[in-house]
Design a protein around this motif. Structure first.
Motif, PDB file in Angstrom:
ATOM      1  N   THR A  71      64.845  31.607 -15.629  1.00 13.85           N
ATOM      2  CA  THR A  71      63.609  32.381 -15.644  1.00 13.85           C
ATOM      3  C   THR A  71      62.392  31.474 -15.490  1.00 13.85           C
ATOM      4  N   THR A 110      61.633  38.658 -19.998  1.00 15.38           N
ATOM      5  CA  THR A 110      62.935  38.187 -20.480  1.00 15.38           C
ATOM      6  C   THR A 110      62.779  36.923 -21.312  1.00 15.38           C
ATOM      7  N   ASN A 111      63.798  36.602 -22.075  1.00 20.00           N
ATOM      8  CA  ASN A 111      63.776  35.392 -22.891  1.00 20.00           C
ATOM      9  C   ASN A 111      63.733  34.152 -21.989  1.00 20.00           C
ATOM     10  N   PRO A 112      62.957  33.137 -22.371  1.00 18.82           N
ATOM     11  CA  PRO A 112      62.844  31.926 -21.544  1.00 18.82           C
ATOM     12  C   PRO A 112      64.188  31.223 -21.401  1.00 18.82           C
ATOM     13  N   SER A 113      64.480  30.793 -20.182  1.00 17.78           N
ATOM     14  CA  SER A 113      65.670  30.008 -19.886  1.00 17.78           C
ATOM     15  C   SER A 113      65.361  29.156 -18.660  1.00 17.78           C
ATOM     16  N   TYR A 170      59.853  45.367 -23.969  1.00 11.15           N
ATOM     17  CA  TYR A 170      60.826  46.256 -23.322  1.00 11.15           C
ATOM     18  C   TYR A 170      60.126  47.270 -22.430  1.00 11.15           C
ATOM     19  N   LEU A 181      57.441  29.692 -31.480  1.00 13.01           N
ATOM     20  CA  LEU A 181      58.182  30.464 -30.487  1.00 13.01           C
ATOM     21  C   LEU A 181      57.777  31.929 -30.564  1.00 13.01           C
ATOM     22  N   SER A 182      57.562  32.523 -29.403  1.00 16.19           N
ATOM     23  CA  SER A 182      57.200  33.938 -29.348  1.00 16.19           C
ATOM     24  C   SER A 182      58.443  34.799 -29.516  1.00 16.19           C
ATOM     25  N   ASP A 183      58.260  35.925 -30.189  1.00 14.47           N
ATOM     26  CA  ASP A 183      59.358  36.863 -30.393  1.00 14.47           C
ATOM     27  C   ASP A 183      59.395  37.841 -29.222  1.00 14.47           C
ATOM     28  N   TYR A 184      60.471  37.767 -28.439  1.00 11.83           N
ATOM     29  CA  TYR A 184      60.582  38.628 -27.273  1.00 11.83           C
ATOM     30  C   TYR A 184      61.249  39.968 -27.597  1.00 11.83           C
ATOM     31  N   ASN A 185      61.613  40.163 -28.844  1.00 13.55           N
ATOM     32  CA  ASN A 185      62.220  41.436 -29.246  1.00 13.55           C
ATOM     33  C   ASN A 185      61.146  42.396 -29.728  1.00 13.55           C
TER      34      ASN A 185
END
Length: 201
Positions: free
Chosen positions: A197, A191-194, A135, A126-130
C-alpha cells in the motif's frame, strides 16, 4: 563578599604564593573576596545550526538546542581538569582529556538531560485504522470504482452515438481515468499500511 577592584588589587601575588614564607601565603583581609563572575563562551559549528533546524519543524534535530542550553560552571570545569591531571595515561590511545570529559558526563547525566528540549525524544503514534469513517471511505471508493467502470463500458458501447461523438470519447476517457485513480486512492489510503500500500500511495 562581593569582589571589588580594591579587593582584587589586594590579593596575594603569584610571587607571594610561591614564597617559602608561609605568612605571605595568607595575604591581607582586604583581598578576601569572591572571584569575579564571568560567563563561559561556547563555540558551536555553523553546520549544526544549518543542518539541525529545518523548515519543517517535525524534522528538527535537538542537537543545536541541546548544545545551546548546556552550561558548565567554573567549578565543574575544574573537576574535569582535576580528573584529567589525576589520571594521566588512562586512555591507551592518548585521549585523556576525552576520557575526563566522558567521566564527567557519566556523573552528570540528570543535569544534561535537562538541556534536551521537551519535544524530544519523539514518539511514534500509530493511527487506528479500525474506525467507522475509514470503512465508509473504503465503501465510497469501491462504489466510485464500480460507477467509473460502468461509465467506461457505456461510453465504449455507445461510442458511435452522436452525443458521445460530440463530447469526444478521448476526453471522456481521460476524465474517467482521473476519477478511477481518485477512487483507487480512496481505497488504498483506507487500508492498513504495508509495503504494497505504501508503494501504491
Amino acid at each position: 563578599t562581593t569582589p571589588t577592584q580594591e579587593c582584587l588589587e589586594s590579593r596575594v601575588s603569584v610571587e607571594d604564593k610561591c614564597s617559602k614564607d608561609p605568612s605571605k601565603w595568607i595575604g591581607e583581609f582586604e583581598g578576601s573576596c569572591d572571584n569575579v563572575a564571568h560567563s563561559l563562551n561556547k563555540l558551536i559549528v555553523s553546520n549544526l545550526y544549518e543542518n539541525g533546524l529545518k523548515d519543517d519543524k517535525t524534522l528538527d534535530s535537538p542537537g543545536y538546542h541541546t548544545v545551546k542550553s548546556i552550561s558548565i560552571s567554573d567549578i565543574e570545569l575544574e573537576q574535569i581538569f582535576h580528573s584529567w591531571n589525576m589520571t594521566p595515561g588512562i586512555d591507551q590511545d592518548g585521549y585523556d582529556p576525552r576520557e575526563a570529559v566522558c567521566q564527567w558526563v557519566a556523573q552528570n547525566i540528570p543535569k544534561l538531560k535537562e538541556a534536551i528540549p521537551r519535544t524530544h525524544p519523539r514518539t511514534m503514534r500509530l493511527s487506528d485504522y479500525n474506525q467507522n469513517y475509514i470503512y465508509a471511505a473504503m465503501v465510497v471508493g469501491i462504489v466510485s470504482m464500480l460507477l467509473v467502470t460502468l461509465c467506461f463500458i457505456s461510453i465504449w458501447y455507445y461510442q458511435e452515438k452522436e452525443v458521445i461523438v460530440n463530447a469526444q470519447p478521448v476526453i471522456l476517457y481521460m476524465l474517467l481515468a482521473g476519477l478511477m485513480f481518485m477512487s483507487i486512492s480512496a481505497v488504498v489510503y483506507a487500508t492498513n499500511p504495508s509495503k504494497t500500500t505504501c508503494v501504491l500511495r
